[in-house]
Design a protein around this motif. Sequence first.
Motif, PDB file in Angstrom:
ATOM      1  N   VAL A  31       1.009  -1.307   0.147  1.00 51.49           N
ATOM      2  CA  VAL A  31       0.454  -0.291   0.428  1.00 51.49           C
ATOM      3  C   VAL A  31       1.102   0.887  -0.501  1.00 51.49           C
ATOM      4  O   VAL A  31       1.803   0.908  -0.275  1.00 51.49           O
ATOM      5  N   SER A  32       0.572   2.417  -0.288  1.00 49.76           N
ATOM      6  CA  SER A  32       1.202   3.851   0.059  1.00 49.76           C
ATOM      7  C   SER A  32       1.746   4.257   0.861  1.00 49.76           C
ATOM      8  O   SER A  32       0.325   3.795   2.344  1.00 49.76           O
ATOM      9  N   VAL A  33       2.664   4.944   1.139  1.00 49.91           N
ATOM     10  CA  VAL A  33       2.694   5.622   2.478  1.00 49.91           C
ATOM     11  C   VAL A  33       1.590   6.385   3.075  1.00 49.91           C
ATOM     12  O   VAL A  33       1.165   6.479   4.176  1.00 49.91           O
ATOM     13  N   SER A  34       1.187   7.312   1.880  1.00 49.32           N
ATOM     14  CA  SER A  34       0.304   8.090   2.449  1.00 49.32           C
ATOM     15  C   SER A  34      -1.027   7.044   2.823  1.00 49.32           C
ATOM     16  O   SER A  34      -1.936   7.265   4.380  1.00 49.32           O
ATOM     17  N   TYR A  35      -1.417   6.360   2.346  1.00 48.94           N
ATOM     18  CA  TYR A  35      -2.985   5.295   2.234  1.00 48.94           C
ATOM     19  C   TYR A  35      -2.638   4.486   4.066  1.00 48.94           C
ATOM     20  O   TYR A  35      -3.383   4.433   5.004  1.00 48.94           O
ATOM     21  N   LEU A  36      -1.494   4.152   3.586  1.00 48.89           N
ATOM     22  CA  LEU A  36      -1.547   3.415   5.028  1.00 48.89           C
ATOM     23  C   LEU A  36      -1.190   4.960   6.290  1.00 48.89           C
ATOM     24  O   LEU A  36      -1.534   4.080   7.875  1.00 48.89           O
ATOM     25  N   ARG A  37      -1.011   5.658   6.371  1.00 53.46           N
ATOM     26  CA  ARG A  37      -1.103   7.451   7.189  1.00 53.46           C
ATOM     27  C   ARG A  37      -2.428   7.586   7.766  1.00 53.46           C
ATOM     28  O   ARG A  37      -1.968   7.403   8.132  1.00 53.46           O
ATOM     29  N   ASP A  38      -2.902   7.081   6.778  1.00 52.77           N
ATOM     30  CA  ASP A  38      -4.925   7.576   6.778  1.00 52.77           C
ATOM     31  C   ASP A  38      -5.582   6.176   7.564  1.00 52.77           C
ATOM     32  O   ASP A  38      -5.994   6.616   8.186  1.00 52.77           O
ATOM     33  N   ILE A  39      -4.638   5.567   7.274  1.00 50.72           N
ATOM     34  CA  ILE A  39      -5.456   3.596   7.791  1.00 50.72           C
ATOM     35  C   ILE A  39      -4.868   4.383   9.579  1.00 50.72           C
ATOM     36  O   ILE A  39      -6.042   4.032  10.552  1.00 50.72           O
ATOM     37  N   GLU A  40      -3.049   4.186   9.685  1.00 52.03           N
ATOM     38  CA  GLU A  40      -3.231   4.777  11.599  1.00 52.03           C
ATOM     39  C   GLU A  40      -3.888   5.105  11.982  1.00 52.03           C
ATOM     40  O   GLU A  40      -4.524   5.966  13.472  1.00 52.03           O
ATOM     41  N   PRO A  46      -9.848   0.528   5.339  1.00 54.26           N
ATOM     42  CA  PRO A  46      -9.382   0.140   4.876  1.00 54.26           C
ATOM     43  C   PRO A  46     -10.054  -1.684   4.027  1.00 54.26           C
ATOM     44  O   PRO A  46     -10.882  -1.837   5.116  1.00 54.26           O
ATOM     45  N   THR A  47     -10.019  -2.628   3.125  1.00 54.61           N
ATOM     46  CA  THR A  47     -10.230  -3.663   3.024  1.00 54.61           C
ATOM     47  C   THR A  47     -10.134  -4.658   3.819  1.00 54.61           C
ATOM     48  O   THR A  47      -9.386  -4.505   4.224  1.00 54.61           O
ATOM     49  N   ILE A  48     -10.999  -5.882   4.134  1.00 55.87           N
ATOM     50  CA  ILE A  48     -10.369  -7.016   4.696  1.00 55.87           C
ATOM     51  C   ILE A  48      -9.047  -7.047   4.023  1.00 55.87           C
ATOM     52  O   ILE A  48      -8.430  -7.522   4.311  1.00 55.87           O
ATOM     53  N   ASN A  49      -8.788  -7.342   3.186  1.00 51.73           N
ATOM     54  CA  ASN A  49      -7.495  -7.910   1.997  1.00 51.73           C
ATOM     55  C   ASN A  49      -6.802  -7.194   2.418  1.00 51.73           C
ATOM     56  O   ASN A  49      -5.661  -7.255   2.697  1.00 51.73           O
ATOM     57  N   ILE A  50      -6.819  -5.679   2.754  1.00 49.89           N
ATOM     58  CA  ILE A  50      -5.285  -4.490   3.272  1.00 49.89           C
ATOM     59  C   ILE A  50      -5.251  -4.743   4.323  1.00 49.89           C
ATOM     60  O   ILE A  50      -3.848  -5.219   4.834  1.00 49.89           O
ATOM     61  N   GLU A  52      -5.293  -7.940   5.576  1.00 51.31           N
ATOM     62  CA  GLU A  52      -5.091  -9.359   5.801  1.00 51.31           C
ATOM     63  C   GLU A  52      -3.261  -9.093   5.364  1.00 51.31           C
ATOM     64  O   GLU A  52      -2.763  -9.759   6.133  1.00 51.31           O
ATOM     65  N   ASP A  53      -3.340  -7.985   4.515  1.00 54.46           N
ATOM     66  CA  ASP A  53      -1.784  -7.535   3.889  1.00 54.46           C
ATOM     67  C   ASP A  53      -0.987  -6.729   4.974  1.00 54.46           C
ATOM     68  O   ASP A  53       0.082  -7.338   5.624  1.00 54.46           O
ATOM     69  N   ILE A  54      -1.820  -6.258   6.268  1.00 54.78           N
ATOM     70  CA  ILE A  54      -0.981  -5.402   6.940  1.00 54.78           C
ATOM     71  C   ILE A  54      -1.056  -6.527   7.645  1.00 54.78           C
ATOM     72  O   ILE A  54       0.596  -6.465   8.524  1.00 54.78           O
ATOM     73  N   ALA A  55      -1.754  -7.082   8.312  1.00 48.71           N
ATOM     74  CA  ALA A  55      -1.771  -8.332   9.617  1.00 48.71           C
ATOM     75  C   ALA A  55      -0.491  -8.902   9.115  1.00 48.71           C
ATOM     76  O   ALA A  55       0.654  -9.383   9.949  1.00 48.71           O
ATOM     77  N   ASP A  56      -0.238  -9.549   7.911  1.00 45.91           N
ATOM     78  CA  ASP A  56       0.820 -10.553   7.508  1.00 45.91           C
ATOM     79  C   ASP A  56       2.140  -9.631   7.610  1.00 45.91           C
ATOM     80  O   ASP A  56       3.367 -10.712   7.642  1.00 45.91           O
ATOM     81  N   ALA A  57       2.010  -8.344   6.950  1.00 47.57           N
ATOM     82  CA  ALA A  57       3.673  -7.831   7.118  1.00 47.57           C
ATOM     83  C   ALA A  57       3.481  -8.202   8.430  1.00 47.57           C
ATOM     84  O   ALA A  57       4.863  -7.193   8.805  1.00 47.57           O
ATOM     85  N   LEU A  58       2.804  -7.645   9.591  1.00 56.05           N
ATOM     86  CA  LEU A  58       2.937  -7.693  10.699  1.00 56.05           C
ATOM     87  C   LEU A  58       3.702  -9.027  11.661  1.00 56.05           C
ATOM     88  O   LEU A  58       3.938  -8.903  12.596  1.00 56.05           O
ATOM     89  N   GLY A  59       3.043  -9.806  10.555  1.00 55.41           N
ATOM     90  CA  GLY A  59       3.667 -11.007  11.999  1.00 55.41           C
ATOM     91  C   GLY A  59       2.776 -11.590  12.513  1.00 55.41           C
ATOM     92  O   GLY A  59       3.013 -12.714  13.278  1.00 55.41           O
ATOM     93  N   MET A  60       1.108 -11.296  11.833  1.00 48.93           N
ATOM     94  CA  MET A  60      -0.054 -11.821  12.978  1.00 48.93           C
ATOM     95  C   MET A  60      -0.760 -12.268  11.623  1.00 48.93           C
ATOM     96  O   MET A  60      -1.379 -12.146  11.067  1.00 48.93           O
ATOM     97  N   PRO A  61      -1.768 -12.756  12.465  1.00 51.40           N
ATOM     98  CA  PRO A  61      -3.261 -13.434  11.602  1.00 51.40           C
ATOM     99  C   PRO A  61      -4.068 -12.417  11.754  1.00 51.40           C
ATOM    100  O   PRO A  61      -4.386 -11.538  12.758  1.00 51.40           O
ATOM    101  N   LEU A  62      -4.809 -11.842  10.680  1.00 53.23           N
ATOM    102  CA  LEU A  62      -5.349 -10.965  11.087  1.00 53.23           C
ATOM    103  C   LEU A  62      -7.047 -10.665  11.701  1.00 53.23           C
ATOM    104  O   LEU A  62      -7.028  -9.971  12.953  1.00 53.23           O
ATOM    105  N   PHE A  63      -7.355 -12.214  12.459  1.00 54.20           N
ATOM    106  CA  PHE A  63      -8.223 -12.316  13.776  1.00 54.20           C
ATOM    107  C   PHE A  63      -7.612 -10.991  15.245  1.00 54.20           C
ATOM    108  O   PHE A  63      -7.919 -11.022  15.407  1.00 54.20           O
ATOM    109  N   VAL A  64      -6.248 -12.071  14.762  1.00 54.46           N
ATOM    110  CA  VAL A  64      -5.312 -11.709  16.434  1.00 54.46           C
ATOM    111  C   VAL A  64      -4.826  -9.798  15.909  1.00 54.46           C
ATOM    112  O   VAL A  64      -5.039  -8.765  17.079  1.00 54.46           O
TER     113      VAL A  64
END
Length: 85
Positions: A31-40, A46-50, A52-64
Amino acid sequence: MSDKVEIGKTIVKLRKSRRITQEQLAEAANVSVSYLRDIEHDCANPTINILEDIADALGMPLFVLIMSSTAEEEREEALNKTVLH
């Protein structure tokens, strides 16, 4: 239970605890840095897919990630409602 889960604050906390910059997380989550900033800042939906990608990048399952973003009493209430008999 509240209507809004403020997942952005959780993402910030997890990202910082892992010493990952916004740029690194954005790249890893594709994702773009500006979009991540907006999410934060909880300014984007964000969609569930996004997420999930963030959770994966953080090393955790989405539900966590999602469960970490809810207040303890809300987690307990949700879990109590979903207990199978």
